[in-house]
Design an enzyme around this catalytic site. Structure first.
Site, PDB file in Angstrom:
ATOM      1  N   MET A  89       0.320  11.661  -0.427  1.00 23.47           N
ATOM      2  CA  MET A  89      -0.313  12.827   0.218  1.00 23.47           C
ATOM      3  C   MET A  89       0.279  14.113  -0.347  1.00 23.47           C
ATOM      4  O   MET A  89       1.487  14.190  -0.585  1.00 23.47           O
ATOM      5  CB  MET A  89      -0.072  12.777   1.727  1.00 23.47           C
ATOM      6  CG  MET A  89      -0.496  11.465   2.371  1.00 23.47           C
ATOM      7  SD  MET A  89      -0.373  11.567   4.160  1.00 23.47           S
ATOM      8  CE  MET A  89      -0.643   9.840   4.606  1.00 23.47           C
ATOM      9  N   ASP A 117       0.924   5.249   0.202  1.00 25.22           N
ATOM     10  CA  ASP A 117       0.131   6.423   0.589  1.00 25.22           C
ATOM     11  C   ASP A 117       0.710   7.681  -0.031  1.00 25.22           C
ATOM     12  O   ASP A 117       1.822   8.090   0.285  1.00 25.22           O
ATOM     13  CB  ASP A 117       0.127   6.553   2.115  1.00 25.22           C
ATOM     14  CG  ASP A 117      -0.771   5.519   2.770  1.00 25.22           C
ATOM     15  OD1 ASP A 117      -1.937   5.418   2.370  1.00 25.22           O
ATOM     16  OD2 ASP A 117      -0.298   4.813   3.681  1.00 25.22           O
ATOM     17  N   MET A 157      -4.266  10.454  -1.592  1.00 31.58           N
ATOM     18  CA  MET A 157      -4.905  11.432  -0.697  1.00 31.58           C
ATOM     19  C   MET A 157      -4.501  12.806  -1.213  1.00 31.58           C
ATOM     20  O   MET A 157      -3.709  13.521  -0.593  1.00 31.58           O
ATOM     21  CB  MET A 157      -4.443  11.193   0.744  1.00 31.58           C
ATOM     22  CG  MET A 157      -5.095   9.959   1.352  1.00 31.58           C
ATOM     23  SD  MET A 157      -4.218   9.376   2.811  1.00 31.58           S
ATOM     24  CE  MET A 157      -2.983   8.366   2.004  1.00 31.58           C
ATOM     25  N   HIS A 201       0.856  -1.187   0.000  1.00 33.32           N
ATOM     26  CA  HIS A 201       0.000   0.000   0.000  1.00 33.32           C
ATOM     27  C   HIS A 201       0.892   1.237   0.000  1.00 33.32           C
ATOM     28  O   HIS A 201       1.749   1.404   0.872  1.00 33.32           O
ATOM     29  CB  HIS A 201      -0.881  -0.050   1.251  1.00 33.32           C
ATOM     30  CG  HIS A 201      -1.901   1.038   1.366  1.00 33.32           C
ATOM     31  ND1 HIS A 201      -3.136   0.963   0.751  1.00 33.32           N
ATOM     32  CD2 HIS A 201      -1.900   2.203   2.044  1.00 33.32           C
ATOM     33  CE1 HIS A 201      -3.848   2.050   1.058  1.00 33.32           C
ATOM     34  NE2 HIS A 201      -3.116   2.825   1.838  1.00 33.32           N
TER      35      HIS A 201
HETATM   36  C1  DX5 Z   1      -3.317   7.155   6.668  1.00 34.68           C
HETATM   37  C2  DX5 Z   1      -2.898   6.144   5.607  1.00 34.68           C
HETATM   38  C3  DX5 Z   1      -2.730   4.764   6.111  1.00 34.68           C
HETATM   39  C4  DX5 Z   1      -1.689   4.624   7.190  1.00 34.68           C
HETATM   40  C5  DX5 Z   1      -1.882   3.355   7.928  1.00 34.68           C
HETATM   41  O1  DX5 Z   1      -3.652   8.341   6.051  1.00 34.68           O
HETATM   42  O2  DX5 Z   1      -3.847   6.108   4.570  1.00 34.68           O
HETATM   43  O3  DX5 Z   1      -2.468   3.872   5.046  1.00 34.68           O
HETATM   44  O4  DX5 Z   1      -0.397   4.644   6.692  1.00 34.68           O
HETATM   45  O5  DX5 Z   1      -0.953   3.338   8.955  1.00 34.68           O
HETATM   46  P1  DX5 Z   1      -1.269   2.702  10.369  1.00 34.68           P
HETATM   47  O6  DX5 Z   1      -1.445   1.244  10.138  1.00 34.68           O
HETATM   48  O7  DX5 Z   1      -0.080   3.048  11.175  1.00 34.68           O
HETATM   49  O8  DX5 Z   1      -2.549   3.356  10.859  1.00 34.68           O
HETATM   50 ZN    ZN Z   2      -3.654   4.475   3.042  1.00 34.22          ZN
END
Ligand code: DX5
Ligand code: ZN
Length: 219
Positions: free
Chosen positions: A41, A39, A72, A37
Site C-alpha cells: 500500500m 499487501d 494497492m 499474500h
Molecule cells: C486489505 C488487504 C487484505 C487484508 C486481508 O486491503 O488487501 O489482504 O490484509 O485481511 P483480513 O483477512 O484481516 O481482512
Molecule cells: Zn490483499
C-alpha cells in the site's frame, strides 16, 4: 458436479508480526499453505502504507512459498518490476488505477511471472470482462482495500458466482481469489460460490492458535 480441486490458501502477512516475519511465514508453511499474500500500500491509492520491495526481497531468502503480491498503489506500471526482481511470483494490480491494463498485464506476463487484476467492491465484473482471457487471476475484494480486520461483504458473493460462470463457460485459464474478512465460515461460502484461492489475514494472525486457524480454512 462438485469441484475436487483443493482451495489455495494465501495468508496475508499484513496482520503478522513484522518484527518476526520469517517465523510467521514458517508457521503458515508448516500449516500446509503454498502461497503467501503480500499487501503493498502506498498511501495514495489507499489510505495506508505498508511494505516495499526490500521486504519482499528479504523474505524471499527465507521461504519457497509462492509470493502473491497485491499492489494497492497508484502507479503499478512504475513499480511492478522492482517487486518482480525482489521475488514476486504473481503481481496483481487494481483495475481502478489509470494505466494501460492490457499492456501492463502483457509486460508482467512476458517477464516470466503471473499477472492478476483486482476489483474493489464497487467495480463490476463487466469492467474487466475483456481482460479475462489474458489474466492468470482476478482478485475480488470483499472489503474496501486499505486495512486488515474488516468484515466480509456478503453482497460480493454474486460477483464471485458471475465470474465463475464466465470463466467456466469460456474455458479461461484464470483463477478467482477472494480477499477481505475471510474466516472458516466465510471460506466455505466463497468456495461454494466458485473461489479458487482465499486470502486471510487477521483471522489467522490474531488467532490463539494460528496453525489451527490456517487448517480450518481448507474447506
Ligand atoms: C486489505 C488487504 C487484505 C487484508 C486481508 O486491503 O488487501 O489482504 O490484509 O485481511 P483480513 O483477512 O484481516 O481482512
Ligand atoms: Zn490483499
Amino acid at each position: 458436479m462438485k469441484k475436487m480441486k483443493k482451495v489455495i490458501i494465501a495468508p496475508s502477512i499484513l496482520s503478522a508480526n513484522f518484527a518476526a516475519l520469517k517465523y510467521d511465514v514458517k508457521m503458515i508453511e508448516e500449516a500446509g499453505v503454498e502461497w503467501v499474500h503480500i499487501d503493498v500500500m502506498d498511501g495514495h491509492f489507499v489510505p495506508n502504507i505498508t511494505v516495499g520491495p526490500v521486504v519482499v526481497k528479504s523474505l524471499r531468502k527465507e521461504t519457497k512459498l509462492f509470493f502473491d503480491v497485491h499492489l494497492m498503489i497508484a502507479n503499478p506500471e512504475k513499480y511492478w518490476r522492482e517487486f518482480k526482481e525482489a521475488g514476486a511470483d504473481l503481481i496483481t494490480f487494481h483495475n481502478e488505477v489509470s494505466v494501460e491494463k492490457n499492456k501492463l498485464v502483457e509486460d508482467i506476463k512476458s517477464s516470466g511471472i503471473k499477472a492478476g487484476i483486482s476489483i474493489k467492491p464497487e467495480t463490476s465484473v463487466s469492467e474487466i470482462e475483456t481482460l479475462l482471457p489474458y489474466l492468470d487471476l482476478v482478485l475480488v475484494m470483499t472489503v474496501e482495500p486499505g486495512f486488515g480486520g474488516q468484515s466480509f461483504m456478503e453482497n460480493m458473493i454474486p460477483k464471485i458466482k458471475s465470474l465463475r460462470k464466465i470463466i467456466d463457460e469460456n474455458n479461461y485459464d484464470c483463477l478467482i481469489e477472494v480477499d477481505g474478512g475471510i474466516d472458516s465460515r466465510v471460506a466455505s461460502i466463497c468456495v461454494d460460490a466458485g473461489a479458487d484461492a482465499l486470502v486471510s489475514g487477521s483471522y489467522i494472525f490474531a488467532a490463539k492458535n494460528p496453525t489451527e486457524a490456517v487448517k480450518s480454512l481448507f474447506v
